[in-house]
Design a protein around this motif. Sequence first.
Motif, PDB file in Angstrom:
ATOM      1  N   THR A   3       0.845  -1.187   0.000  1.00  0.00           N
ATOM      2  CA  THR A   3       0.000   0.000   0.000  1.00  0.00           C
ATOM      3  C   THR A   3       0.884   1.241   0.000  1.00  0.00           C
ATOM      4  O   THR A   3       1.800   1.348   0.811  1.00  0.00           O
ATOM      5  CB  THR A   3      -0.896   0.020   1.250  1.00  0.00           C
ATOM      6  N   PRO A   4       0.658   2.202  -0.917  1.00  0.00           N
ATOM      7  CA  PRO A   4       1.495   3.400  -0.945  1.00  0.00           C
ATOM      8  C   PRO A   4       1.505   4.115   0.396  1.00  0.00           C
ATOM      9  O   PRO A   4       0.476   4.261   1.047  1.00  0.00           O
ATOM     10  CB  PRO A   4       0.829   4.259  -2.036  1.00  0.00           C
ATOM     11  N   GLN A   5       2.688   4.513   0.811  1.00  0.00           N
ATOM     12  CA  GLN A   5       2.847   5.226   2.067  1.00  0.00           C
ATOM     13  C   GLN A   5       3.135   6.693   1.771  1.00  0.00           C
ATOM     14  O   GLN A   5       3.830   7.016   0.818  1.00  0.00           O
ATOM     15  CB  GLN A   5       4.008   4.635   2.872  1.00  0.00           C
ATOM     16  N   GLY A  37       4.254  14.153   2.963  1.00  0.00           N
ATOM     17  CA  GLY A  37       3.434  13.919   1.789  1.00  0.00           C
ATOM     18  C   GLY A  37       4.315  13.344   0.700  1.00  0.00           C
ATOM     19  O   GLY A  37       5.519  13.608   0.640  1.00  0.00           O
ATOM     20  N   SER A  38       3.732  12.553  -0.155  1.00  0.00           N
ATOM     21  CA  SER A  38       4.507  11.867  -1.178  1.00  0.00           C
ATOM     22  C   SER A  38       5.076  12.852  -2.193  1.00  0.00           C
ATOM     23  O   SER A  38       4.344  13.637  -2.802  1.00  0.00           O
ATOM     24  CB  SER A  38       3.624  10.837  -1.893  1.00  0.00           C
ATOM     25  N   ASN A  39       6.397  12.826  -2.340  1.00  0.00           N
ATOM     26  CA  ASN A  39       7.098  13.593  -3.370  1.00  0.00           C
ATOM     27  C   ASN A  39       6.934  15.107  -3.192  1.00  0.00           C
ATOM     28  O   ASN A  39       6.839  15.856  -4.161  1.00  0.00           O
ATOM     29  CB  ASN A  39       6.631  13.159  -4.764  1.00  0.00           C
ATOM     30  N   ILE A  40       6.910  15.545  -1.936  1.00  0.00           N
ATOM     31  CA  ILE A  40       6.823  16.963  -1.603  1.00  0.00           C
ATOM     32  C   ILE A  40       8.113  17.376  -0.908  1.00  0.00           C
ATOM     33  O   ILE A  40       8.635  16.650  -0.062  1.00  0.00           O
ATOM     34  CB  ILE A  40       5.616  17.248  -0.689  1.00  0.00           C
ATOM     35  N   THR A  55      12.966  16.081   1.415  1.00  0.00           N
ATOM     36  CA  THR A  55      11.983  15.518   0.497  1.00  0.00           C
ATOM     37  C   THR A  55      11.708  14.071   0.863  1.00  0.00           C
ATOM     38  O   THR A  55      12.640  13.306   1.131  1.00  0.00           O
ATOM     39  CB  THR A  55      12.500  15.576  -0.957  1.00  0.00           C
ATOM     40  N   GLY A  56      10.438  13.700   0.879  1.00  0.00           N
ATOM     41  CA  GLY A  56      10.058  12.314   1.114  1.00  0.00           C
ATOM     42  C   GLY A  56       9.582  11.663  -0.173  1.00  0.00           C
ATOM     43  O   GLY A  56       8.810  12.259  -0.930  1.00  0.00           O
ATOM     44  N   LEU A 282       9.133  14.535  -9.613  1.00  0.00           N
ATOM     45  CA  LEU A 282       8.009  13.600  -9.614  1.00  0.00           C
ATOM     46  C   LEU A 282       6.683  14.350  -9.636  1.00  0.00           C
ATOM     47  O   LEU A 282       5.714  13.909 -10.255  1.00  0.00           O
ATOM     48  CB  LEU A 282       8.078  12.695  -8.388  1.00  0.00           C
ATOM     49  N   ALA A 283       6.632  15.495  -8.959  1.00  0.00           N
ATOM     50  CA  ALA A 283       5.404  16.291  -8.940  1.00  0.00           C
ATOM     51  C   ALA A 283       5.180  16.998 -10.272  1.00  0.00           C
ATOM     52  O   ALA A 283       4.042  17.156 -10.720  1.00  0.00           O
ATOM     53  CB  ALA A 283       5.461  17.308  -7.804  1.00  0.00           C
TER      54      ALA A 283
END
Length: 517
Positions: A3-5, A37-40, A55-56, A282-283
């Motif tokens: 599951t995406p985290q 947050g993903s890719n922030i 960055t995560g 990625l964003a």
Amino acid sequence: MTTPQSPRWVITQVDNPTGLDVWCSDSESVENVERGGSNISYRLIVQTQGFLDITGIDPNTLGLDMPIIIFDFNNDRMARQAADEAFTVTLSIPGDGTFTVVIIAPSGDGSSIILSGKFKPFPSVIAEDAAYIHDKIDQKHVPYPDVPDAPGKTDEEIRKLGQRLFPWSPHSYELAMCVYDWTTASFARMVFMKVFQYTAMAETPLPLDLPSIALMIWESKWDSYIPQNADYMSSFLMQPANAQDEVDVQLKQVHDELQRFSDVENRLLAAAIAALPRTTILARPYLFSGQVDIYQMGMSRFGIGMLEYPGNAGPVTSALEVEFAAAVATFFQLDSVITTKMVWAFTDSEADAMHYSNGILLIVEPHDPADVDSILWDTSAYVTGLSNDPEKTEYLFPPGSMFRVLAVEQGDNVQVIRLQVVSPVSAARLEGPQLLAALEGAVGQKDVQVQSFRTTVLAGEMTLGAEANRGVAHIVKGSLPGLDHVPKGVPPKTDHILAGRMNGRWCRCVEKHGIRK
């Protein structure tokens, strides 16, 4: 498939023995605020030290079936087992230009990983430049005073934004103001005075193609941005004119001061771009720009905006102009590296860019990881928060930005140019074909680096060595969608002519009303 985290983290402690001020780009308290947050990416700002971009990355967005989260600290990375709760971060700032972070797992054995790195340096801001722009503000030349129907910002709003975004600088107000001024009709001054310089002539200040500048000022027909308008002409330090020769005469009188005005404001704008928070690739895997962004320049003046244009060497009796076909057959040909004279503005969708195109669509993709080990758009910044129009998405590349030409293709009534960001270090070391060969020669190394990352993580080792660290950048770049899979977006809903919201840039609304000639 896991599951995406969503990578989340909170700084619970800052060890800061020298008492340096520390800020975060989101204007919230540095400590005890959950972020992520993903890719922030978030930017920490440390007094006298520089920037730390945190960055995560969720590997599931990269197509990796691994229950981990990757954290990036100024391109130094670590992997951690995914968790439902936020990770705890301790930040140490010894005051010598370096930092150390400790990330502690929120559950399980509470294990920690330590990582050290260097702050990204602050851009240079010349005090005399800031004082000069402050004088221009006092003289009402900055910002552009009347942008029809755009909401704009008050002086106090701009000042507060400067304090939030550039707290490290005593010139935060002037930095913010130069970004804001660019988003108004003042951008025409900042473009003309850059592209019409003979940049390859060994003279200071650089010689100018004055007849072409005067012609561009005179031929403006944007709404109220015409030579008979006092505000428009004041932006060029002139009085309203009813004939082109009146513009010629005035320009000869003010061009030295006007050139200094442009040079100073462009320097401060470039510093602001370098200091603003970064966006992950990625964003935003691609950025788009409709060119030329000043319609009367025409496609024959697109090429003069590059330092590589041979006409930059003069003589000054030769106007700066080159047919588009001639440019793409020579200095702008496939695999060439080009360097911009001026700021280039981009948006994040093709439809938005096409709305402002005058014959050319630029599509830029991020650097190759073999060139720059980063997962961010390191040389551009999102500036909409400082814009006079909060609905206008805008990313800026500063003067001197470098790109490799990937393709020049004929599209639907538009020339489509695909570019890739190139680092100044690589471009200075290698010519275009040599750069291409060097990047292609790194393919084998790329495979080794990607495999190193996979092997490291599968072995349960979450501290990444140099090979595995760069492998992350390759995986991120390789996961970006092809251009055909990127939504084209929708053009602005506003009829800019009826709303009077052209912001100095001609767009395709003018065609609907028969204004363009």
